[in-house]
Design an enzyme around this catalytic site. Structure first.
Site, PDB file in Angstrom:
ATOM      1  N   LYS A  45      11.103  -4.519  61.942  1.00  0.00           N
ATOM      2  CA  LYS A  45      12.051  -3.960  62.890  1.00  0.00           C
ATOM      3  C   LYS A  45      12.958  -5.050  63.447  1.00  0.00           C
ATOM      4  O   LYS A  45      13.986  -4.779  64.038  1.00  0.00           O
ATOM      5  CB  LYS A  45      11.301  -3.313  64.073  1.00  0.00           C
ATOM      6  N   GLU A 101      17.377 -10.823  57.917  1.00  0.00           N
ATOM      7  CA  GLU A 101      16.051 -11.044  58.504  1.00  0.00           C
ATOM      8  C   GLU A 101      16.227 -11.668  59.890  1.00  0.00           C
ATOM      9  O   GLU A 101      17.205 -12.376  60.142  1.00  0.00           O
ATOM     10  CB  GLU A 101      15.262 -11.935  57.541  1.00  0.00           C
ATOM     11  N   ASP A 105       9.819 -17.820  58.941  1.00  0.00           N
ATOM     12  CA  ASP A 105       8.796 -18.687  59.527  1.00  0.00           C
ATOM     13  C   ASP A 105       8.030 -19.355  58.379  1.00  0.00           C
ATOM     14  O   ASP A 105       8.483 -20.358  57.835  1.00  0.00           O
ATOM     15  CB  ASP A 105       7.921 -17.801  60.420  1.00  0.00           C
ATOM     16  N   VAL A 157       9.034 -17.283  69.425  1.00  0.00           N
ATOM     17  CA  VAL A 157      10.187 -16.834  70.208  1.00  0.00           C
ATOM     18  C   VAL A 157      10.269 -15.307  70.239  1.00  0.00           C
ATOM     19  O   VAL A 157       9.738 -14.626  69.353  1.00  0.00           O
ATOM     20  CB  VAL A 157      11.509 -17.418  69.651  1.00  0.00           C
ATOM     21  N   ASP A 163       9.812  -9.599  68.707  1.00  0.00           N
ATOM     22  CA  ASP A 163       8.830  -9.121  69.682  1.00  0.00           C
ATOM     23  C   ASP A 163       7.582  -9.988  69.732  1.00  0.00           C
ATOM     24  O   ASP A 163       7.330 -10.812  68.845  1.00  0.00           O
ATOM     25  CB  ASP A 163       8.385  -7.699  69.316  1.00  0.00           C
ATOM     26  N   ARG A 169      11.852  -7.030  72.667  1.00  0.00           N
ATOM     27  CA  ARG A 169      12.914  -6.881  71.659  1.00  0.00           C
ATOM     28  C   ARG A 169      14.278  -6.688  72.311  1.00  0.00           C
ATOM     29  O   ARG A 169      15.312  -6.998  71.722  1.00  0.00           O
ATOM     30  CB  ARG A 169      12.642  -5.670  70.751  1.00  0.00           C
TER      31      ARG A 169
HETATM   32  P1  IMP Z   1       7.103 -15.243  57.690  1.00  0.00           P
HETATM   33  O1  IMP Z   1       6.613 -14.223  56.729  1.00  0.00           O
HETATM   34  O2  IMP Z   1       6.001 -16.143  58.184  1.00  0.00           O
HETATM   35  O3  IMP Z   1       8.307 -16.020  57.239  1.00  0.00           O
HETATM   36  O4  IMP Z   1       7.470 -14.479  59.010  1.00  0.00           O
HETATM   37  C1  IMP Z   1       8.546 -13.658  59.083  1.00  0.00           C
HETATM   38  C2  IMP Z   1       8.305 -12.571  60.099  1.00  0.00           C
HETATM   39  O5  IMP Z   1       7.324 -12.930  61.066  1.00  0.00           O
HETATM   40  C3  IMP Z   1       9.570 -12.327  60.890  1.00  0.00           C
HETATM   41  O6  IMP Z   1      10.356 -11.359  60.279  1.00  0.00           O
HETATM   42  C4  IMP Z   1       9.034 -11.870  62.226  1.00  0.00           C
HETATM   43  O7  IMP Z   1       8.806 -10.480  62.192  1.00  0.00           O
HETATM   44  C5  IMP Z   1       7.719 -12.579  62.373  1.00  0.00           C
HETATM   45  N1  IMP Z   1       7.846 -13.815  63.161  1.00  0.00           N
HETATM   46  C6  IMP Z   1       7.780 -15.081  62.728  1.00  0.00           C
HETATM   47  N2  IMP Z   1       7.957 -15.957  63.707  1.00  0.00           N
HETATM   48  C7  IMP Z   1       8.147 -15.223  64.825  1.00  0.00           C
HETATM   49  C8  IMP Z   1       8.412 -15.573  66.202  1.00  0.00           C
HETATM   50  O8  IMP Z   1       8.522 -16.735  66.612  1.00  0.00           O
HETATM   51  N3  IMP Z   1       8.565 -14.517  67.045  1.00  0.00           N
HETATM   52  C9  IMP Z   1       8.462 -13.225  66.657  1.00  0.00           C
HETATM   53  N4  IMP Z   1       8.242 -12.856  65.387  1.00  0.00           N
HETATM   54  C10 IMP Z   1       8.077 -13.864  64.471  1.00  0.00           C
HETATM   55 MG    MG Z   2      10.568  -9.410  60.658  1.00  0.00          MG
END
Ligand code: IMP
Ligand code: MG
Length: 183
Positions: A45, A101, A105, A157, A163, A169
């Site tokens: 979302k 996106e 992360d 964050v 969120d 959000r």
């Molecule tokens: P990844 O799969 O670890 O790259 O994470 C991506 C997803 O994790 C993002 O689309 C967010 O939904 C969530 N996410 C990663 N870091 C944060 C953060 O600092 N705050 C909130 N959501 C996060």
């Molecule tokens: Mg996401």
């Protein structure tokens, strides 16, 4: 900088800085895709608010759709398990696609959902990635962001679509939550 909301420790990126950068991304995308028909694919979302501002800064024939994938299951740390929860409604054949996106992360969501490959296999002409926030120091899986908004440290964050357990959000800025964020 504005008053951090209840449970938010500090403001990392103000509303003004966010909107300025979103405007720049829109201009860059408009120039790069001049004469093309663009499809923005937002990952639900978190990207919804960013996408809604970004698309209004894109001066092209442009449509949008959403896909939902899950890698978190409510935890702040990625589990590495990705599921497609809601697929696209659009036919992507022949379309130039930008995946939108909120934040990259670890990179698991984009890499392990094979979104780029999946959209190309469905016939998309091109697939690029636009992410408002990028945490390069947290990366576990190599994901290149073609249109990055801001590179940030490894903080957790919230705000502007992001969120913590379904909260924050609606904040108009990006804030840092160092406490448990579950208040
Ligand atoms: P990844 O799969 O670890 O790259 O994470 C991506 C997803 O994790 C993002 O689309 C967010 O939904 C969530 N996410 C990663 N870091 C944060 C953060 O600092 N705050 C909130 N959501 C996060
Ligand atoms: Mg996401």
């Amino acid at each position: 900088m504005g008053d951090p909301g209840d449970g938010v420790d500090s403001v990392l990126i103000s509303e003004d800085r966010l909107l300025k950068r979103v405007g720049e991304l829109g201009e860059q995308i408009s120039a790069d895709y001049a004469g093309k028909r663009l499809l923005l694919v937002g990952i639900l979302k978190g990207s919804a608010i960013f996408l809604s501002d970004l698309i209004r800064k894109i001066d092209l024939v442009v449509d949008y759709d959403f896909i939902a994938v899950s890698s978190y299951g409510g935890d702040k740390h990625s589990s590495g398990v990705v599921r497609v929860l809601k697929d696209l409604d659009s036919d992507v054949r022949g379309r130039d696609v930008i995946i939108v996106e909120d934040i990259v992360d670890t990179g698991w969501t984009l890499r392990m959902s094979y979104l780029v490959e999946n959209l190309l296999a469905r016939g998309a002409s091109s697939v690029k990635i636009c992410a408002l926030l990028d945490k390069p120091s947290r990366r576990r899986i190599d994901v290149a962001v073609d249109y990055p908004g801001f590179a940030i440290e490894g903080y957790f964050v919230v705000g502007y679509g992001l969120d913590s357990n379904g909260r924050y959000r609606n904040l108009p800025y990006i804030g840092i939550v160092t406490s448990d964020g579950k208040n």
